[in-house]
Design a protein around this motif. Structure first.
Motif, PDB file in Angstrom:
ATOM      1  N   TRP A   1       2.424  55.191  -5.420  1.00 37.10           N
ATOM      2  CA  TRP A   1       2.867  56.583  -5.328  1.00 37.10           C
ATOM      3  C   TRP A   1       4.387  56.729  -5.429  1.00 37.10           C
ATOM      4  CZ3 TRP A   1       0.866  53.957  -1.023  1.00 37.10           C
ATOM      5  CH2 TRP A   1       1.805  53.609  -0.038  1.00 37.10           C
ATOM      6  N   GLY A   2       5.125  55.617  -5.345  1.00 30.37           N
ATOM      7  CA  GLY A   2       6.573  55.710  -5.392  1.00 30.37           C
ATOM      8  C   GLY A   2       7.237  54.667  -4.507  1.00 30.37           C
ATOM      9  N   ARG A   3       8.456  54.938  -4.111  1.00 32.41           N
ATOM     10  CA  ARG A   3       9.291  53.967  -3.418  1.00 32.41           C
ATOM     11  C   ARG A   3       9.310  54.178  -1.906  1.00 32.41           C
ATOM     12  NH1 ARG A   3      15.244  53.245  -5.802  1.00 32.41           N
ATOM     13  NH2 ARG A   3      14.055  51.963  -7.282  1.00 32.41           N
ATOM     14  N   VAL A   4       9.150  53.075  -1.177  1.00 30.45           N
ATOM     15  CA  VAL A   4       9.360  53.058   0.265  1.00 30.45           C
ATOM     16  C   VAL A   4      10.701  52.367   0.513  1.00 30.45           C
ATOM     17  CG1 VAL A   4       8.536  52.187   2.493  1.00 30.45           C
ATOM     18  CG2 VAL A   4       6.887  53.013   0.785  1.00 30.45           C
ATOM     19  N   VAL A   5      11.582  53.034   1.244  1.00 29.41           N
ATOM     20  CA  VAL A   5      12.915  52.494   1.526  1.00 29.41           C
ATOM     21  C   VAL A   5      12.961  52.007   2.962  1.00 29.41           C
ATOM     22  CG1 VAL A   5      15.393  52.996   1.586  1.00 29.41           C
ATOM     23  CG2 VAL A   5      13.936  54.076  -0.153  1.00 29.41           C
ATOM     24  N   ILE A   6      13.357  50.759   3.130  1.00 31.83           N
ATOM     25  CA  ILE A   6      13.409  50.134   4.460  1.00 31.83           C
ATOM     26  C   ILE A   6      14.826  49.649   4.725  1.00 31.83           C
ATOM     27  CG2 ILE A   6      12.551  48.230   5.894  1.00 31.83           C
ATOM     28  CD1 ILE A   6      10.001  48.300   4.125  1.00 31.83           C
TER      29      ILE A   6
ATOM     30  N   ILE B   1      13.113  54.255   6.142  1.00 33.61           N
ATOM     31  CA  ILE B   1      14.006  55.400   5.957  1.00 33.61           C
ATOM     32  C   ILE B   1      13.305  56.493   5.148  1.00 33.61           C
ATOM     33  CG2 ILE B   1      16.154  56.156   4.857  1.00 33.61           C
ATOM     34  CD1 ILE B   1      16.577  54.597   7.424  1.00 33.61           C
ATOM     35  N   SER B   2      12.522  56.097   4.166  1.00 34.77           N
ATOM     36  CA  SER B   2      11.800  57.049   3.317  1.00 34.77           C
ATOM     37  C   SER B   2      10.448  56.453   2.946  1.00 34.77           C
ATOM     38  CB  SER B   2      12.610  57.345   2.050  1.00 34.77           C
ATOM     39  OG  SER B   2      11.885  58.175   1.154  1.00 34.77           O
TER      40      SER B   2
ATOM     41  N   SER C   1      18.222  54.459  -4.640  1.00 36.56           N
ATOM     42  CA  SER C   1      18.040  55.693  -3.875  1.00 36.56           C
ATOM     43  C   SER C   1      19.287  55.927  -3.040  1.00 36.56           C
ATOM     44  CB  SER C   1      16.813  55.564  -2.958  1.00 36.56           C
ATOM     45  OG  SER C   1      15.642  55.329  -3.710  1.00 36.56           O
ATOM     46  N   LYS C   2      19.759  57.150  -3.009  1.00 39.92           N
ATOM     47  CA  LYS C   2      21.033  57.446  -2.351  1.00 39.92           C
ATOM     48  C   LYS C   2      20.797  58.153  -1.011  1.00 39.92           C
ATOM     49  CE  LYS C   2      23.548  57.592  -6.733  1.00 39.92           C
ATOM     50  NZ  LYS C   2      22.426  57.001  -7.493  1.00 39.92           N
ATOM     51  N   PHE C   3      20.274  57.381  -0.046  1.00 42.98           N
ATOM     52  CA  PHE C   3      20.009  57.938   1.279  1.00 42.98           C
ATOM     53  C   PHE C   3      21.198  57.723   2.208  1.00 42.98           C
ATOM     54  CE2 PHE C   3      15.631  57.498  -0.218  1.00 42.98           C
ATOM     55  CZ  PHE C   3      15.105  58.721   0.158  1.00 42.98           C
ATOM     56  N   GLU C   4      21.384  58.692   3.080  1.00 39.36           N
ATOM     57  CA  GLU C   4      22.378  58.594   4.139  1.00 39.36           C
ATOM     58  C   GLU C   4      21.696  58.823   5.487  1.00 39.36           C
ATOM     59  OE1 GLU C   4      26.463  60.132   1.985  1.00 39.36           O
ATOM     60  OE2 GLU C   4      25.235  61.583   3.088  1.00 39.36           O
ATOM     61  N   VAL C   5      22.190  58.136   6.505  1.00 39.36           N
ATOM     62  CA  VAL C   5      21.671  58.264   7.870  1.00 39.36           C
ATOM     63  C   VAL C   5      22.772  58.840   8.740  1.00 39.36           C
ATOM     64  CG1 VAL C   5      20.709  57.025   9.850  1.00 39.36           C
ATOM     65  CG2 VAL C   5      20.166  56.281   7.525  1.00 39.36           C
ATOM     66  N   MET C   6      22.418  59.777   9.611  1.00 39.35           N
ATOM     67  CA  MET C   6      23.429  60.331  10.505  1.00 39.35           C
ATOM     68  C   MET C   6      23.939  59.246  11.449  1.00 39.35           C
ATOM     69  SD  MET C   6      23.325  63.694  12.995  1.00 39.35           S
ATOM     70  CE  MET C   6      23.517  64.841  11.621  1.00 39.35           C
ATOM     71  N   ARG C   7      25.234  59.176  11.619  1.00 38.44           N
ATOM     72  CA  ARG C   7      25.837  58.203  12.530  1.00 38.44           C
ATOM     73  C   ARG C   7      25.458  58.559  13.965  1.00 38.44           C
ATOM     74  NH1 ARG C   7      29.741  55.112   9.971  1.00 38.44           N
ATOM     75  NH2 ARG C   7      30.423  55.883   7.930  1.00 38.44           N
ATOM     76  N   THR C   8      24.807  57.628  14.656  1.00 44.90           N
ATOM     77  CA  THR C   8      24.300  57.937  15.994  1.00 44.90           C
ATOM     78  C   THR C   8      25.361  57.851  17.079  1.00 44.90           C
ATOM     79  OG1 THR C   8      23.431  55.663  15.998  1.00 44.90           O
ATOM     80  CG2 THR C   8      21.872  57.431  15.552  1.00 44.90           C
TER      81      THR C   8
ATOM     82  N   VAL D   1      17.975  61.836   8.278  1.00 44.76           N
ATOM     83  CA  VAL D   1      18.182  61.116   7.020  1.00 44.76           C
ATOM     84  C   VAL D   1      18.237  62.163   5.917  1.00 44.76           C
ATOM     85  CG1 VAL D   1      17.175  59.505   5.364  1.00 44.76           C
ATOM     86  CG2 VAL D   1      16.993  59.042   7.818  1.00 44.76           C
ATOM     87  N   ARG D   2      19.137  61.971   4.972  1.00 48.28           N
ATOM     88  CA  ARG D   2      19.189  62.889   3.842  1.00 48.28           C
ATOM     89  C   ARG D   2      19.408  62.092   2.563  1.00 48.28           C
ATOM     90  NH1 ARG D   2      25.056  65.972   4.647  1.00 48.28           N
ATOM     91  NH2 ARG D   2      26.412  64.236   4.020  1.00 48.28           N
TER      92      ARG D   2
END
Length: 311
Positions: A67-72, A221-222, A264-271, A307-308
């Motif tokens: 179905w597509g990509r899983v990002v870890i 992540i996605s 894939s250009k994912f960003e994670v909010m800095r915790t 995540v965005r």
């Protein structure tokens, strides 16, 4: 009427009045609308570029599925030896053509070699089949911990470190990634040191009691909605009964080995940011108009880690 009966009657009437008053207050509180507050979505929309970080390509995996990509995202901070071994397995194409072998409802999705227990098992080629467990690591490994003030039943302290939900015990000097939804960990047998990363699973249900019993290496992540929606296996522990039920893995690659244009250009909010703390508080103390009672508490695994994806 005897004095005893008189006192008993007075006490009973007093108790009834107190209960009635409490019930009235509760009913009034239940019907009272809480003032509106910024939602998690509002805070995310108002965030600044400095509140976000891009994934490190050298510690990010792309698992290509039908179905597509899983990002870890992997965490070498919390499982350095296993992360190194998993990347060696990936770069030797160990997972290419293997499969998701079990999906247990409200528990885990697990992938690896369907023939791992027989003479057709795929060789690991330059990696390790098993490693010494990394259920916990020294507190000194973690430089980014931000504590949640909320009480937790599985760890003396909980919080977040660079985008991962973590527990820690100052008395033993240990810390670990928690088994929250989307966490990725190493499958093993009864022996603590019987896993190495050839079998991995993602958490899709409540599993905090596994903390400090398995090596957690990162989180999805996605792609979690697709993983969590897979058909449940009919066999014990959610294993698939027939090969055709297994979900094939096309390939797994380290993002750094993929051309930049295909990443894939994912960003994670800095915790560690004030913006993330506002996200936590918004989830802990929800405002109206829908919410009629604000819990004033949040579980570690209920904290959203935004995540965005950038265009």
């Amino acid at each position: 009427m005897t004095p005893y009966r008189t006192i008993h009657r007075i006490l009973l009437l007093g108790a009834c009045a107190l209960l009635a008053s409490t019930a009235t207050a509760a009913a009034s509180a239940a019907g009272k609308e809480l003032p509106p507050k910024p939602s998690v979505s509002d805070i995310v929309k108002a965030s600044k570029p400095a509140d976000w970080r891009a994934l490190d390509p050298d510690n990010t995996l792309y698992m290509e599925m039908p179905w597509g990509r899983v990002v870890i995202e992997l965490s070498p901070v919390f499982a350095p030896n296993h992360v190194k071994n998993i990347k060696a397995l990936v770069r030797n194409h160990y997972f290419d053509g293997l499969a998701i072998v079990r999906v247990q409802d409200n528990w885990v999705v697990q992938w690896g070699d369907p023939n791992d227990e027989n003479d057709k098992a795929r060789p690991v080629k330059g990696a390790h089949k098993t490693l010494k467990a990394e259920f916990t690591v020294p507190l000194a490994n973690d430089k980014h911990f931000v504590r949640l003030p909320d009480v937790d039943g599985y760890a003396p302290q909980v919080g977040h470190s660079d985008g991962f939900p973590v527990g820690r015990d100052p008395k033993t000097g240990e810390t670990w990634i928690a088994h929250c939804y989307g966490s990725v960990a190493v499958a093993r047998d009864n022996d603590a040191d019987s896993g190495g990363g050839t079998g991995l699973y993602a958490v899709i249900g409540p599993a905090r009691h596994l903390d400090r019993n398995l090596t957690v290496v990162g989180r999805v992540i996605s792609g979690m909605p697709e993983l969590a929606a897979l058909p449940r296996g009919p066999m014990p522990m959610g294993f698939y009964e027939k090969p055709e039920q297994q979900v094939p893995i096309k390939s797994v690659k380290v993002a750094a080995d993929v051309p930049a244009a295909e990443r894939s250009k994912f960003e994670v909010m800095r915790t560690e940011t004030a913006t993330f703390q506002a996200v936590v508080d918004a989830q802990r103390n929800r405002g109206g108009p829908f919410t009629k009672f604000s819990a004033g508490h949040i579980d570690l695994c209920a904290v959203p880690i935004p995540v965005r994806e950038q265009p």
